[in-house]
Scaffold this active site. Structure first.
Site, PDB file in Angstrom:
ATOM      1  N   LYS A  80      30.043  34.466  10.439  1.00 53.08           N
ATOM      2  CA  LYS A  80      30.552  35.047  11.673  1.00 53.08           C
ATOM      3  C   LYS A  80      31.158  33.915  12.484  1.00 53.08           C
ATOM      4  CE  LYS A  80      29.078  37.842  15.649  1.00 53.08           C
ATOM      5  NZ  LYS A  80      27.903  38.415  16.384  1.00 53.08           N
ATOM      6  N   HIS A 117      15.914  33.871  18.711  1.00 50.08           N
ATOM      7  CA  HIS A 117      16.818  34.524  19.668  1.00 50.08           C
ATOM      8  C   HIS A 117      16.932  33.723  20.970  1.00 50.08           C
ATOM      9  CE1 HIS A 117      15.751  38.603  17.611  1.00 50.08           C
ATOM     10  NE2 HIS A 117      16.865  38.110  17.100  1.00 50.08           N
ATOM     11  N   LEU A 146      16.689  43.539  21.571  1.00 51.47           N
ATOM     12  CA  LEU A 146      16.386  44.592  20.612  1.00 51.47           C
ATOM     13  C   LEU A 146      17.595  44.872  19.729  1.00 51.47           C
ATOM     14  CD1 LEU A 146      14.585  47.081  23.045  1.00 51.47           C
ATOM     15  CD2 LEU A 146      13.625  45.111  21.819  1.00 51.47           C
ATOM     16  N   GLY A 147      17.438  44.584  18.451  1.00 52.46           N
ATOM     17  CA  GLY A 147      18.470  44.877  17.463  1.00 52.46           C
ATOM     18  C   GLY A 147      17.778  45.145  16.147  1.00 52.46           C
ATOM     19  N   GLY A 163      16.719  42.773  14.377  1.00 51.38           N
ATOM     20  CA  GLY A 163      15.632  41.864  14.700  1.00 51.38           C
ATOM     21  C   GLY A 163      15.327  41.998  16.184  1.00 51.38           C
ATOM     22  N   ARG A 210      11.459  44.850   9.437  1.00 50.84           N
ATOM     23  CA  ARG A 210      10.260  44.006   9.465  1.00 50.84           C
ATOM     24  C   ARG A 210       9.140  44.748  10.177  1.00 50.84           C
ATOM     25  NH1 ARG A 210      13.726  39.352  12.186  1.00 50.84           N
ATOM     26  NH2 ARG A 210      15.180  38.933  10.487  1.00 50.84           N
ATOM     27  N   GLY A 223      21.826  44.850  20.280  1.00 56.88           N
ATOM     28  CA  GLY A 223      22.521  46.084  19.923  1.00 56.88           C
ATOM     29  C   GLY A 223      21.824  47.352  20.372  1.00 56.88           C
ATOM     30  N   ILE A 224      20.501  47.418  20.185  1.00 60.46           N
ATOM     31  CA  ILE A 224      19.737  48.592  20.612  1.00 60.46           C
ATOM     32  C   ILE A 224      19.497  48.546  22.115  1.00 60.46           C
ATOM     33  CG2 ILE A 224      17.547  49.828  20.386  1.00 60.46           C
ATOM     34  CD1 ILE A 224      17.383  48.799  17.499  1.00 60.46           C
TER      35      ILE A 224
END
Length: 412
Positions: free
Chosen positions: A28, A189, A218-219, A221, A250, A341-342
């Site tokens: 990325k 993170h 929150l994603g 991971g 996980r 993302g979440i």
């Protein structure tokens, strides 16, 4: 190792930093102005080391995708990227390469100019992050070939959490395991938690050093971090990214005795256990459907899917419990941050988590909650409740900013 420019040869007013986040089968990348966060170009090379390898490059509204040629590796992807940057006349603006490195152990609490010594340390720390550090080194080596005359900087995921006190990072294991083998909690993170904490400080209109926050990234991971006077003092992930709250695939925290039971009584090999707890558990394992929160929410709300509902309910409870537990680390609390993302996009997940945090005086304004998605940032709390921010994270900007600052300081 290829000779790089010395920091004194780099302009203090760095024009742009190329940020590289290298995984085992992906790269990325973003070209970012460190002072403003403006992204000049971004993209992703994926499915590397396979015949389906491809690279997608975005500049503004323009997006182009290319199939990669044999040997389909990171170097091939970077060669295509460099050629694209040349065609757009952007290479001349790149002053340095900033690399995301997942594990810095106790060695690094700040970004570092990459030297042979630093490379060796990253390689040695691969035992603590076997899926990540070796891939990060691949990116570093490839960039040293592609950008031979540019300085390379390592920015570590674990660095922000090096301010944790012993009581937070030690396990209840023999102390010798920590002293002799580095077995302790490190956290991850870090660039994300740092970025959103800085943004929250701006909303509070006070220095970060005076802010007390709980940040939930929150994603796929997930990690929760408590920030006291601007510094991380505890976080949910541990020696590896597997500890803490339930995640996409996980399991997070479980009774260690379960692992012995799987091996001793159910015939699991150690590799099977590793695959189970890291790739087959979490939202995917409980739902039996998907690790994608969007898929599970759709199944829950439209199809009344029982297992999807259960998975999301357990997910939110574990996160709420972690957030509530961190009140033990603070005497004051300015607010809660949702990111990732979440965290940035799921209004349902935010509602479910916050409704379990009433004792901490958290309460959502549901209209604001529904409206704050897809990159929007806002305080979504009700008028008299403690602040709840949704803040879009930007780890790439942190890496660019910290790389530029390091080079500026070294040039003095």
């Amino acid at each position: 190792m290829t000779q790089q420019k010395s920091p004194s040869q780099v302009s203090v007013n760095t024009t742009a930093i190329l940020v590289i986040n290298c995984g085992s089968s992906s790269v990325k990348f973003s070209l970012i102005r460190p002072l403003t966060g403006e992204t000049l170009l971004s993209g992703l090379a994926e499915c590397l080391l396979s015949s389906t390898a491809r690279i997608t490059i975005k500049q503004g509204e323009d997006k182009q995708s290319y199939k990669l040629t044999a040997p389909f590796n990171h170097q091939v992807a970077l060669t295509v990227l460099v050629e694209h940057l040349r065609q757009l006349n952007l290479v001349q603006y790149i002053s340095a390469i900033g690399h995301r490195v997942v594990h810095g152990g106790e060695h690094y609490s700040e970004p570092r100019l990459i030297t042979e010594v630093v490379e060796q340390a990253i390689a040695q720390l691969a035992k603590l992050a076997p899926l990540h550090n070796p891939a990060n080194l691949i990116g570093i080596k490839s960039c040293q070939q592609a950008f031979a005359d540019l300085p390379q900087v390592a920015v570590f995921d674990t660095a922000f959490h090096q301010s944790m006190p012993e009581k937070a990072y030690l396990y209840g294991l023999p102390y010798s395991l920590y002293k002799e083998h580095g077995i302790r909690r490190y956290g991850f993170h870090g660039t994300s938690h740092y970025f959103v904490a800085k943004q929250a400080a701006k909303y509070l209109n006070k220095p970060l050093e005076q802010c007390n926050l709980i940040s939930a990234h929150l994603g796929n991971g997930c990690s929760v971090t408590v920030i006291k006077n601007g510094k991380s003092v505890d976080t949910s992930m541990g020696m590896t990214p597997g500890e803490g709250v339930m995640m996409g695939t996980r399991c997070g925290d479980i009774d260690a005795g379960i692992l012995f039971h799987l091996v001793d009584n159910l015939g699991y090999a150690i590799n099977d256990v590793d695959k189970l707890v890291n790739k087959e558990s979490g939202l995917l394992g409980v739902s039996g459907l998907s690790n994608d929160c969007r898929t599970l929410e759709k199944a829950m709300l439209e199809d009344n899917h029982v297992q999807a509902t259960l998975a999301l309910t357990v997910f939110c409870y574990r996160i709420a419990k972690s957030i509530a537990s961190y009140s033990a680390s603070l005497t004051q609390l300015d607010g809660l941050i949702f990111t990732g993302g979440i965290g940035e996009n799921s209004s349902w997940v935010r509602t479910e988590i916050v409704k379990q945090l009433g004792l901490l005086n958290f309460s959502l304004d549901e209209d604001k909650n529904q409206a704050t998605r897809f990159g929007a940032s806002a305080n979504i709390a009700t008028k008299n409740a403690r602040a709840i921010w949704v803040i879009a994270t930007n780890e790439e900007w942190v890496i660019a900013e910290q790389s530029a600052l390091l080079l500026k300081n070294l040039a003095k």
